[in-house]
Design a protein around this motif. Structure first.
Motif, short mmCIF file in Angstrom:
data_model
loop_
_atom_site.label_atom_id
_atom_site.label_comp_id
_atom_site.label_asym_id
_atom_site.label_seq_id
_atom_site.Cartn_x
_atom_site.Cartn_y
_atom_site.Cartn_z
N ASN A 169 6.35 -19.54 -4.90
CA ASN A 169 7.48 -20.02 -4.10
C ASN A 169 7.73 -19.01 -2.98
N HIS A 207 4.82 -28.16 -1.16
CA HIS A 207 6.12 -28.81 -0.97
C HIS A 207 6.93 -27.94 -0.02
N VAL A 208 7.57 -28.55 0.95
CA VAL A 208 8.44 -27.81 1.88
C VAL A 208 9.84 -28.42 1.78
N HIS A 209 10.78 -27.64 1.25
CA HIS A 209 12.14 -28.13 1.03
C HIS A 209 13.15 -27.30 1.82
N PRO A 210 14.15 -27.94 2.41
CA PRO A 210 15.24 -27.14 2.95
C PRO A 210 15.96 -26.50 1.77
N ALA A 211 16.18 -25.22 1.85
CA ALA A 211 16.88 -24.51 0.78
C ALA A 211 18.22 -24.05 1.30
N PHE A 253 13.87 -22.29 4.25
CA PHE A 253 13.02 -23.34 3.70
C PHE A 253 12.30 -22.76 2.50
N GLN A 254 12.20 -23.53 1.45
CA GLN A 254 11.43 -23.11 0.28
C GLN A 254 10.10 -23.84 0.32
N VAL A 255 9.02 -23.08 0.38
CA VAL A 255 7.67 -23.63 0.39
C VAL A 255 7.06 -23.33 -0.97
N TRP A 272 10.20 -18.36 0.44
CA TRP A 272 11.36 -18.76 1.23
C TRP A 272 11.21 -18.18 2.63
N ARG A 278 9.95 -27.65 9.63
CA ARG A 278 9.22 -27.51 8.36
C ARG A 278 7.77 -27.10 8.60
#
Length: 108
Positions: free
Chosen positions: A91, A55-59, A64-66, A93, A29
């Motif tokens: 957003n 926010h850093v999310h696994p997509a 990863f979606q930042v 990716w 991340r």
């Protein structure tokens, strides 16, 4: 009543003096975030990153979606499109395999 006002004032002063909690990211991340920041700076050159929540999310699909979410001013109402006085929500990716840019989108 005045005791209550002073208690709230003291509590607010204490809250602002506290040290922020540390943020922990795993290496993958952190790498995705590092790859996304230059995209943020390119797309919003006048925006100050300090005025954004990140926010850093696994997509899905190995990305990863930042999300760069602009902070609201104290009395400002939210607006459509994720825009505030600080900039627009962005957003980004990032591909997990090589930390390259997959795609970007501004909030709608």
């Amino acid at each position: 009543m005045s005791t209550l006002a002073f208690a709230n004032l003291a509590q607010a002063a204490t809250a602002s003096d506290t040290v922020p909690a540390p943020v922990e990211l795993d290496g993958a991340r952190a790498a995705a975030l590092a790859a996304a920041v230059p995209v943020f700076r390119d797309k919003q050159p006048d925006a100050n990153l300090a005025n954004f929540h990140v926010h850093v999310h696994p997509a899905q699909d190995g990305t990863f979606q930042v999300i760069f979410e602009p902070r609201q001013d104290n009395e400002a109402a939210p607006t459509l499109g994720g825009r505030t006085a600080h900039g627009r929500e962005l957003n980004v990716w990032i591909k997990a395999s090589d930390n390259s840019l997959d795609r970007i989108a501004f909030a709608r």
